[in-house]
Scaffold this active site. Sequence first.
Site, PDB file in Angstrom:
ATOM      1  N   HIS A  25       0.882  -1.174   0.000  1.00 37.05           N
ATOM      2  CA  HIS A  25       0.000   0.000   0.000  1.00 37.05           C
ATOM      3  C   HIS A  25       0.914   1.217   0.000  1.00 37.05           C
ATOM      4  CE1 HIS A  25      -4.099   1.367   0.474  1.00 37.05           C
ATOM      5  NE2 HIS A  25      -3.759   2.180   1.444  1.00 37.05           N
ATOM      6  N   LYS A 170     -10.308   6.326  -3.396  1.00 33.73           N
ATOM      7  CA  LYS A 170      -9.321   7.330  -2.994  1.00 33.73           C
ATOM      8  C   LYS A 170      -7.997   6.895  -3.586  1.00 33.73           C
ATOM      9  CE  LYS A 170      -7.398   8.271   1.577  1.00 33.73           C
ATOM     10  NZ  LYS A 170      -7.767   8.648   2.950  1.00 33.73           N
ATOM     11  N   LYS A 172      -3.914   7.388  -3.727  1.00 36.04           N
ATOM     12  CA  LYS A 172      -2.801   7.921  -2.952  1.00 36.04           C
ATOM     13  C   LYS A 172      -1.779   8.483  -3.918  1.00 36.04           C
ATOM     14  CE  LYS A 172      -3.624   6.843   1.378  1.00 36.04           C
ATOM     15  NZ  LYS A 172      -3.688   7.879   2.398  1.00 36.04           N
ATOM     16  N   ASP A 201      -5.509  11.575  -1.972  1.00 33.90           N
ATOM     17  CA  ASP A 201      -4.871  11.876  -0.686  1.00 33.90           C
ATOM     18  C   ASP A 201      -3.391  12.103  -0.956  1.00 33.90           C
ATOM     19  OD1 ASP A 201      -4.050  12.183   1.886  1.00 33.90           O
ATOM     20  OD2 ASP A 201      -4.837  10.268   2.632  1.00 33.90           O
ATOM     21  N   GLU A 227      -7.449  15.517  -0.213  1.00 32.13           N
ATOM     22  CA  GLU A 227      -7.113  15.303   1.200  1.00 32.13           C
ATOM     23  C   GLU A 227      -5.672  15.703   1.483  1.00 32.13           C
ATOM     24  OE1 GLU A 227      -8.322  11.427   2.490  1.00 32.13           O
ATOM     25  OE2 GLU A 227      -7.085  11.480   4.288  1.00 32.13           O
ATOM     26  N   ASP A 254      -6.626  16.207   7.078  1.00 31.11           N
ATOM     27  CA  ASP A 254      -6.464  14.923   7.779  1.00 31.11           C
ATOM     28  C   ASP A 254      -5.372  15.072   8.847  1.00 31.11           C
ATOM     29  OD1 ASP A 254      -6.370  12.323   8.644  1.00 31.11           O
ATOM     30  OD2 ASP A 254      -5.616  11.462   6.790  1.00 31.11           O
ATOM     31  N   LYS A 278     -10.711  10.565  12.642  1.00 31.82           N
ATOM     32  CA  LYS A 278     -10.075   9.274  12.947  1.00 31.82           C
ATOM     33  C   LYS A 278      -9.973   9.153  14.456  1.00 31.82           C
ATOM     34  CE  LYS A 278      -7.356   9.042   8.733  1.00 31.82           C
ATOM     35  NZ  LYS A 278      -6.029   9.078   8.112  1.00 31.82           N
ATOM     36  N   GLU A 332     -14.244   5.349   5.084  1.00 31.02           N
ATOM     37  CA  GLU A 332     -13.247   4.496   4.402  1.00 31.02           C
ATOM     38  C   GLU A 332     -12.741   3.418   5.366  1.00 31.02           C
ATOM     39  OE1 GLU A 332      -9.988   7.185   3.368  1.00 31.02           O
ATOM     40  OE2 GLU A 332      -9.341   7.180   5.451  1.00 31.02           O
TER      41      GLU A 332
HETATM   42  C1  MUC Z   1      -4.620   8.416   5.431  1.00 34.58           C
HETATM   43  O1  MUC Z   1      -3.740   9.276   5.423  1.00 34.58           O
HETATM   44  O2  MUC Z   1      -5.751   8.785   5.139  1.00 34.58           O
HETATM   45  C2  MUC Z   1      -6.400   5.944   5.065  1.00 34.58           C
HETATM   46  C3  MUC Z   1      -6.677   5.243   3.938  1.00 34.58           C
HETATM   47  C4  MUC Z   1      -5.494   4.879   3.370  1.00 34.58           C
HETATM   48  O3  MUC Z   1      -5.310   4.259   2.328  1.00 34.58           O
HETATM   49  O4  MUC Z   1      -4.493   5.345   4.142  1.00 34.58           O
HETATM   50  C5  MUC Z   1      -5.017   5.880   5.336  1.00 34.58           C
HETATM   51  C6  MUC Z   1      -4.289   7.034   5.906  1.00 34.58           C
HETATM   52 MG    MG Z   2      -5.219  10.870   4.758  1.00 33.73          MG
END
Ligand code: MUC
Ligand code: MG
Length: 397
Positions: A25, A170, A172, A201, A227, A254, A278, A332
């Site tokens: 990931h 989402k 990254k 994000d 994000e 976040d 969170k 999520e």
């Molecule tokens: C984050 O920074 O949001 C949440 C989903 C994901 O893939 O990573 C986390 C952390």
């Molecule tokens: Mg995040």
Amino acid sequence: MASTPAVRIERIEARILDIPTIRPHKFSFGAISRQSPVVVQLWLSDGATGFGEAATIGGPSWNEESPESILHAVRSYLAPAVTGQDAARFEALLQRMDAVCKGNAFAKSAVEMAAIDAAARSRGLPAWQLLGGKLHASLPLAWTLASGDSTRDMEEAERMMAAGRHRIFKLKIGARSAADDVAHVSRIARGLDGRASLTVDINEAWDGNTARRWIPELVDVGVTLFEQPVAKWNVEALHQVTAAAPHRALVMADETVCTPQDALLLARRNASHVFSLKVAKHGGLLRTRAVAAIAQAADIGWYGGTMLETSLGSAASAHVFATLDGTHHNCELFGPQLLADDIVAEPMAVRDFALQLPDGPGFGVEVLPERLERFDRTRAGLQPVHVDLGRGGTTTH
Ligand code: MUC
Ligand code: MG
């Protein structure tokens, strides 16, 4: 009127688990192939027991806390401070933990979570009943595409949609140049062709100028939620990015929004349209509600965030999210699907693209002691996990 006798906390134990992910990931700051949640178990004087969890990402890569620091804080400071106390006086437990330990929100959240689970179980109630009552029985569930490869991400998205599990994705980004990231997101957005909602994000990887330069291009390809584009500390840049965002785009904080005081600062500064909530970073379920109350009062939306917890931490988060009013932008809580294994008998159901709130006692999931043993770090003899920096490991814009 006779008062109910207090049910006291008799004993608390904590351990680090190591559970592999189904694929690497990738974040802006590196990749993980293993999650290391800390699980806290708490026993009450009436025989009830409860569980709590705090997960970080890549050790202390996401923020300051790590599995090892959480374990140390729980064992050495937090457990002694709350042992012998009434398990159901949650605010009093938080006060005692604050008195012996500054910060360490993740560690506190795991202890508070276990106390809430135990207190709810000792009364035979679902936790949401102790948290204000539920307003939602299910929440639309996002999935994160973060394999680092556009084709693989596309295939994953198609599988998730075909299975009726997710149609909110989402992505990254932030590890590559912004131009390469925009090309990657555009390929996926073209493939999805309006069949799904898209979030990116950036996990703090951009500066304000980079964010203002590239967000409009991402809006043009269909991304609607952005994000944490800039560094956690950079509230002023977050404010400017939010003010400059095209009308179809929402900016979400976040890493920047942890304490209620952070939330108030962001609200005063009009620094984001949405808060990612969170439980771990806010320091527990009650403080998640406090941050959500500030969001609602300031006309800021909320999103049910994850730190990639097992079904235990995800169910606890679902219980508090289920009680929240205000404008929500989905959740999520997909950690259990990203992990190769789980610690509960029956994970939460996902139906019609939404996570279904479990309604049994406590957080409504049954932790299996045998799984705790199997993944216990001390039994497996594993070392702390480091985030994989890949080749180079730095970002260029
Ligand atoms: C984050 O920074 O949001 C949440 C989903 C994901 O893939 O990573 C986390 C952390
Ligand atoms: Mg995040």
